[in-house]
Design an enzyme around this catalytic site. Sequence first.
Site, PDB file in Angstrom:
ATOM      1  N   HIS A  35       4.789  -5.928 -10.295  1.00 56.81           N
ATOM      2  CA  HIS A  35       4.918  -7.029  -9.327  1.00 56.81           C
ATOM      3  C   HIS A  35       6.382  -7.410  -9.142  1.00 56.81           C
ATOM      4  O   HIS A  35       6.707  -8.568  -8.907  1.00 56.81           O
ATOM      5  CB  HIS A  35       4.050  -8.231  -9.730  1.00 56.81           C
ATOM      6  N   ASP A  37       8.291  -5.027  -7.204  1.00 51.88           N
ATOM      7  CA  ASP A  37       8.781  -4.286  -6.021  1.00 51.88           C
ATOM      8  C   ASP A  37       8.954  -5.186  -4.801  1.00 51.88           C
ATOM      9  O   ASP A  37      10.020  -5.234  -4.200  1.00 51.88           O
ATOM     10  CB  ASP A  37       7.939  -3.020  -5.722  1.00 51.88           C
ATOM     11  N   GLY A 125      -9.969   3.591  -7.620  1.00 54.10           N
ATOM     12  CA  GLY A 125     -10.042   2.170  -7.993  1.00 54.10           C
ATOM     13  C   GLY A 125      -9.543   1.899  -9.392  1.00 54.10           C
ATOM     14  O   GLY A 125      -9.905   0.906 -10.012  1.00 54.10           O
ATOM     15  N   SER A 129      -3.060   4.272  -7.835  1.00 52.32           N
ATOM     16  CA  SER A 129      -2.586   4.531  -6.465  1.00 52.32           C
ATOM     17  C   SER A 129      -3.283   5.681  -5.775  1.00 52.32           C
ATOM     18  O   SER A 129      -2.648   6.528  -5.153  1.00 52.32           O
ATOM     19  CB  SER A 129      -1.088   4.830  -6.439  1.00 52.32           C
ATOM     20  N   SER A 130      -4.602   5.693  -5.866  1.00 48.93           N
ATOM     21  CA  SER A 130      -5.324   6.707  -5.105  1.00 48.93           C
ATOM     22  C   SER A 130      -5.026   6.529  -3.617  1.00 48.93           C
ATOM     23  O   SER A 130      -4.878   7.506  -2.882  1.00 48.93           O
ATOM     24  CB  SER A 130      -6.827   6.622  -5.381  1.00 48.93           C
ATOM     25  N   SER A 131      -4.899   5.284  -3.161  1.00 46.11           N
ATOM     26  CA  SER A 131      -4.674   5.090  -1.720  1.00 46.11           C
ATOM     27  C   SER A 131      -3.298   5.604  -1.296  1.00 46.11           C
ATOM     28  O   SER A 131      -3.178   6.263  -0.266  1.00 46.11           O
ATOM     29  CB  SER A 131      -4.881   3.630  -1.308  1.00 46.11           C
ATOM     30  N   GLU A 163      -0.388   0.680   5.012  1.00 43.27           N
ATOM     31  CA  GLU A 163      -1.134  -0.208   4.113  1.00 43.27           C
ATOM     32  C   GLU A 163      -0.935  -1.677   4.514  1.00 43.27           C
ATOM     33  O   GLU A 163      -1.881  -2.455   4.561  1.00 43.27           O
ATOM     34  CB  GLU A 163      -0.666   0.035   2.679  1.00 43.27           C
ATOM     35  N   ASP A 175       4.329   2.430  -4.961  1.00 42.63           N
ATOM     36  CA  ASP A 175       3.333   3.501  -5.082  1.00 42.63           C
ATOM     37  C   ASP A 175       3.635   4.657  -4.134  1.00 42.63           C
ATOM     38  O   ASP A 175       3.580   5.831  -4.516  1.00 42.63           O
ATOM     39  CB  ASP A 175       1.927   2.961  -4.770  1.00 42.63           C
TER      40      ASP A 175
END
Length: 390
Positions: A35, A37, A125, A129-131, A163, A175
Amino acid sequence: MNKGELKEQFGKIFGAAHTPRLFCAPARVNLIGEHTDYNGGHVFPCALSFNTYVTAAKRSDGKLRLYSLNFPQIGVVEADVNTLAFDKKQDWANYPLGVVWAMRQRGLDVKGGADMLFWGDVPLGAGLSSSASIELATAVALNALFDLHVAQTELAKIGQEAENKFVGMNCGIMDQFASAMGKKNHAILLDCNTLKYEYAPLDLKGVSILICNTNKPHNLIESKYNERRAQSEHALKQLQAKLPIKALGELSEKAFEENKELITDPVERKRAKHAVYENQRTLKAEQALKEGRLEEFGKLMNASHVSLRDDYEVTGKELDAMAEAAWKQPGVLGARMTGGGFGGCVVALVKTQDVDAFKQNVAKEYRAKTGYTPDFYIAAADDGARELKD
Ligand code: GLA
């Protein structure tokens, strides 16, 4: 799944009219700097050998057809490059669609569209950082298919924009940057204020980076992530009444202590305190790693978790239970939550010879406290998003 199988699946879903190319983009684990970045501080992630793979071929009629072998129940998602919009029903496909949207916003010529088949071995999930890995796989593929010659760091920004503005999650750059810029056997120290970065060799001498998945799913879109960001931004605004700073990451601990009363809300004061101290811890941790002081690195990780638990309040029962179980084990140098929080993973530095016992003991204690069965992965730092050629 290997390259041949992915291409075969592509043929099955989209027909064999064109030969697709294969790309991949990794997940990441953040060693420290959480937290920070979007608060203009430093982060210290490395890309992992878990990847999202995409086989892709361009089209010329402006259509996008997207399919994921991880979400077969969603089927093929079709869209037109000119009318892209977020839709919950599009589920996972909102990430690649957001990337195409962000590319179009920048005037990049991807108007022909593409067929893309995805498959990933990134735990979903889990806060790894799968997304971002889906976003970067999409970006690197379109960059190559349409000969766009966009730099990797810009692809990271495109992923973040997808995103932020398409999916609606106000994440920072960490990420996507890690997924784009990862390097085998290295972590990346990134200054999120300037995007200056350097690689740090992960020369851990008999110590392993162990990722402990709480298996408590986390969903940052629905979590308090955006709220934390807003609180930090409001705290910054109040400090700016007196201090000529652009971000919390510019403050030393001392400067923060001398000025913290400018932040009127005690909760926001705690949020800002975390951002400032965590940034300083990250710089100290990189120094410690460089000098081979791994014990020191581990202590900074522990302090990071405590700050995320007490001041930033993004851990929760499962992450705390996992970290607490980890801290007690022989051979543990340090452990902390990694990623956005509210579920997901703990990252621990554990002497390699103690890893087996660690897994057994932690699993037992964690299961007894939470009812969830954890998973463990040894992290191998790997390269960033790229084409996989023959
Ligand atoms: C998520 C976000 C990142 C970062 C972390 C917390 O992973 O996507 O940008 O803010 O949380 O460090």
